[in-house]
Design a protein around this motif. Structure first.
Motif: not given
Length: 553
Positions: A350-352, A306-310, A316-319, A399-403
């Motif tokens: 994440d969508n980071g 979670v910390g890595n995604a944050r 900001g974004g969606i986790l 690896r996602e298309s976003v995040g």
């Protein structure tokens, strides 16, 4: 594949006395000798059933180098049968050029006679060890070939998926190489963590003793300095625990855990790590299975992910936290890799900003980070990797298309879900007068620990090894405290087993900062304390162990 019943050491020694002598030595090694009578029979014997080859100078003289080379070239790719050539050192007619040419076509070891029986026997043993390693490689290749055959049958049925299947095979080979590389890093980091933990134990013990000695000191500078030492020691201990998690060298207290209920209970803890600009979503299968894990290490792993995604979403974004069941292998989850059976995937998406391919490849390595100096240790995802592997699953990154998605596959548990841990009260009478046998090979660690134990009232007898400990008078001992990794015939775990067999009511506390096989602790009724420990943790472990022993529970 040659049957082990037909495997033999091939011997070509035309002189009858040589053949009989060699047969005797080979049979002493509990192997079968195949004595060849002519060159043609010798060539034919050079197949997969040959454990090793011994040929005398007289036998070699009867061979055609060309025919011998052709026979050796028939070997399969994994095979390079060891050939021991026995030549007389004092023979003028030795054709050294001939031996040089022979070495170019085979795995040749030239031995000169006369030699002792022992020397020849040792050479044969070495050749047999080499050959058995080749057989192990053969078995692995054949196992891989079996997998390849199954893949090819699938390709035959679904030719339109040929390109996809080939890419999957390449990915699996890459994953295997990556796992081996990470395993090597794990062994290195585990060893470093062990030595560092011992040093931290000396620092922590000395800090504790200074506080005891300087209790009445009014100088706030002394208190601030000791507080700084304690904070640094605690931070160092945290770092080494993450290293040991990556190296899979720390004991896990695994229980059957209701993953859905546990995630619900820890959701508030997760929210506290996120900024107000990040929305937390949960997609948890209502029928998700229970898993067999260490709850504390699971929480640490989830918080690390979670910390890595944050940090990947500074604006900001969606986790999204996912949990679902899998029966592996499953083409829908290629990250499942080599796993077979029932698993629960626990992942965070994440969508980071996402990761580059190079960053993703190194993400699980200890101390690898793309963050600014002081913003991260690079040990978060390495703890996730080590915890997942040690729990019987694996960690993956997609690896996602976003995040990015980072997750763990954890083995399903069929055991009854453990009830919440309720701490039962017990009488803490302190350790005043308690007679302790302390076993520790590191003199610096022992000095500080003995001083701490004596400071809280214990009477301590220190020995440097388990071998010394078993010679102690156990009628004068109330509790044993031992390090795990020590020189000698027994380590701390073997000592605990010996005590359980010979003094079954004697309480034992084991301490360590590094363990080669943490699973060995599971079968022992002992208390375990991680190094570096504080005066409070060691006193609590002693008190619980003594209480359990005295109450007979």
């Amino acid at each position: 594949m040659a049957s082990e019943l037909h495997q033999s050491v091939v011997v070509f020694a035309p002189l009858e006395g040589d053949g009989a002598a060699l047969r005797g030595i080979i049979e002493d090694e509990r192997e079968r000798a195949n004595l060849c009578t002519d060159a043609d029979g010798f060539y034919k014997a050079l197949d997969d059933s040959a454990l090793a080859v011994i040929v005398t100078e007289e036998g070699l003289a009867k061979c055609s180098l060309q025919d011998l080379s052709a026979a050796l070239n028939r070997q399969r790719v994994w095979s390079d049968v060891p050939i021991l050539v026995l030549a007389a050192a004092d023979r003028r007619e030795i054709d050294s050029e001939r031996f040089d040419r022979l070495a170019g076509v085979g795995n040749v070891i030239l031995l000169t006679r006369p030699m002792s029986r022992l020397v020849l026997a040792m050479a044969i043993r070495s050749a047999l060890r080499t050959r058995r390693l080749q057989f192990a490689v053969r078995d692995q290749l054949e196992e891989l070939a079996g997998h390849a055959d199954r893949l090819e049958s699938t390709v035959a049925e679904r030719t339109r998926m040929l390109e996809h299947e080939v890419s999957e095979r390449r990915r699996a080979e890459h994953a295997l190489a990556e796992a081996r590389r990470l395993e090597s890093l794990g062994q290195l980091t585990g060893g470093i963590a062990h030595d560092f933990n011992n040093m931290l134990q000396v620092v922590a013990g000395s800090e504790t003793l200074l506080r005891l000695v300087l209790t009445s000191s009014p100088d706030t500078r002394v208190t601030r300095a000791l507080d700084g030492i304690r904070r640094a020691t605690s931070h160092g201990a945290s770092l080494t625990q993450q290293l040991l998690a990556y190296a899979r060298r720390q004991p896990l207290s695994s229980i059957a855990l209701d993953i859905r209920a546990h995630l619900h209970a820890t959701s508030e803890m997760i929210l506290r790590t996120l900024s107000a600009e990040i929305e937390l979503r949960q997609e948890v299968d209502p029928f998700v299975w229970s898993v067999l894990v260490d709850p504390a290490q699971l929480d640490a792993a989830v918080l690390n992910i979670v910390g890595n995604a944050r940090d990947a979403m500074p604006n900001g974004g969606i986790l999204t936290l996912h949990a679902r069941n899998w029966r592996l292998p499953d083409v829908a989850l290629p990250e499942g890799g080599y796993l077979h059976g029932e698993f629960v995937s626990l992942s965070v998406t994440d969508n980071g900003e996402g990761m580059t391919e190079e960053t993703a490849r190194q993400a699980f390595e200890p101390f690898f980070t793309t963050k600014a100096v002081g913003k991260g240790t690079g040990l978060g995802l390495s703890q996730v990797y080590g915890f997942a592997i040690q729990s019987g699953g694996l960690a993956f990154l997609r690896r996602e298309s976003v995040g990015t998605t980072v997750g763990m596959l954890l083995p399903r548990s069929l055991e009854k879900v453990a009830a919440p841990d309720i701490q039962h009260g017990f009488n803490n009478d302190g350790l005043a007068g308690v007679r302790v046998l302390y076993v520790e090979d590191d003199a610096n660690v022992a000095e500080s620990t003995v001083a701490i134990l004596r400071a809280i009232g214990a009477q301590v007898k220190w020995v440097i090894s388990a071998d010394d400990a078993i010679t102690a008078d156990f009628s004068e001992i109330e509790i044993v405290c031992s390090d795990v990794i020590m020189p000698g015939q027994m380590d701390g775990i073997e000592l605990a087993r010996w005590i359980a067999a010979n003094h079954p009511h004697m309480p034992v506390v084991l301490t360590s900062g590094y363990m080669l096989s943490p699973e060995r602790l599971r079968e022992l009724d002992v208390h375990f304390v991680r190094k570096p420990f504080t005066i409070a943790t060691i006193e609590e472990a002693f008190t619980k162990a003594l209480h359990k022993s005295r109450s007979g529970r």
